[in-house]
Design a protein around this motif. Structure first.
Motif: not given
Ligand SMILES: [Zn+2]
Length: 319
Positions: A289-302
């Motif tokens: 269920x985990x997502x990284x916050x959009x403020x961390x940018x490209x990490x969101x692509x994982x």
């Protein structure tokens, strides 16, 4: 992908399998961005990676395994002094180590005199025999635990790998070791957290750190052997106040902004894992269920598929 299921299972303790899986889920644009963001001057370009000059007498091999080319897989590098040349990492395959040694000779006039392994994972250690030739026998160095883990866990075993490690000179697991390359001292600092035994290789002038897999730039790290609280301690200890070049175990060379983004990303994982643990949620459910916050940018692509493993690592410590 060019890594098949059987091979994946055989190497599931290494970063390579993780990377190969990630590559299949990563958009082509990001795979290319990884390969094409050098910070130094590229002195050699191969399908498996780019060798970048990052300071006088220091080169970083930035591997590009997301193309499916697995000769090296991990990053590594060369540090040259007047009397010695240190090669960092053994890479996935002997031909990767041999390639780096050949480049060292072209660039410095010397085959590596020393070889250092940062930790046991197959993509950092398995090709180490590639440094040894009829004429050249560099001093291979690792911690005792790393040597032990390479020999125990990196299967199938390989006679030339075992022979290369047999007389390995052991780095202290408790005290820094200084490698004198002639006018240039490299400090080898024992750490842990990505595995049970990691080392960083550090220069003060220029301020530069080969971080091994304690730093991943641009990709979510492999937590398979991670001890998250120790990882956190090591990651904080590596960060310097002054301007510093951080060579990660995977991904492009970073400076403070990239390093700090990685620290922030690890912090997000910790916070979410602690919260889930306290709430009685399973690591698998919380990770999925985990997502990284959009403020961390490209990490969101994982891919979300890698989060449960990180949560499991945290849960091992929290229980
Ligand atoms: Zn690793």
């Amino acid at each position: 992908m060019r890594i098949d299921r059987r091979e994946f299972l055989a190497q599931s303790g290494s970063c390579a399998a993780h990377l190969a899986l990630a590559a299949g889920m990563m958009p082509a644009a990001l795979r290319n961005a990884w390969a094409q963001t050098p910070t130094g001057v590229v002195v050699a370009r191969e399908p498996f990676g780019n060798l970048e000059k990052v300071a006088d007498g220091v080169w970083a091999l930035i591997s590009t395994p997301l193309t499916g080319e697995r000769t090296t897989v991990s990053n590594g590098g060369i540090i040259a002094g007047r009397t010695g040349v240190l090669a960092i990492e053994g890479f996935q395959m002997p031909k990767g180590a041999e390639w780096l040694a050949t480049k060292a000779r072209e660039l410095t006039g010397k085959w590596p005199t020393h070889v250092a392994l940062t930790h046991y994972h197959a993509d950092h250690a398995n090709g180490v025999a590639g440094y040894l030739t009829e004429a050249d026998h560099p001093k291979v160095q690792s911690t005792s635990r790393t040597k032990e883990l390479v020999l125990e866990k990196n299967q199938p075993a390989d006679a030339s790998r075992a022979a290369a490690l047999k007389d390995a000179i052991i780095f202290s697991a408790t005290e820094p070791t200084s490698l004198d390359l002639g006018g240039r001292k490299v400090r080898v600092i024992p750490r842990s957290g990505h595995t049970d035994s990691d080392v960083s290789l550090e220069l003060d002038d220029p301020s530069l750190v080969f971080c091994g897999d304690l730093f991943w730039n641009g990709m979510f790290p492999n937590f398979v052997d991670a001890i998250p609280t120790k990882l956190k301690t090591s990651v904080r200890a590596l960060r310097r106040a002054k301007e510093t070049i951080y060579v990660p175990g995977h991904g492009a060379v970073g400076r403070a902004p990239e390093y700090d983004r990685y620290v922030a990303m690890l912090g997000e994982v910790e916070q979410a894992a602690r919260k889930a643990h306290a709430a009685g949620t399973s690591a698998a459910d919380a990770g999925n269920a985990f997502t990284l916050p959009p403020s961390l940018g490209e990490w969101a692509l994982f891919s979300k598929a890698f989060f449960p493993r990180a949560f499991e690592a945290w849960f091992r410590e929290l229980k």
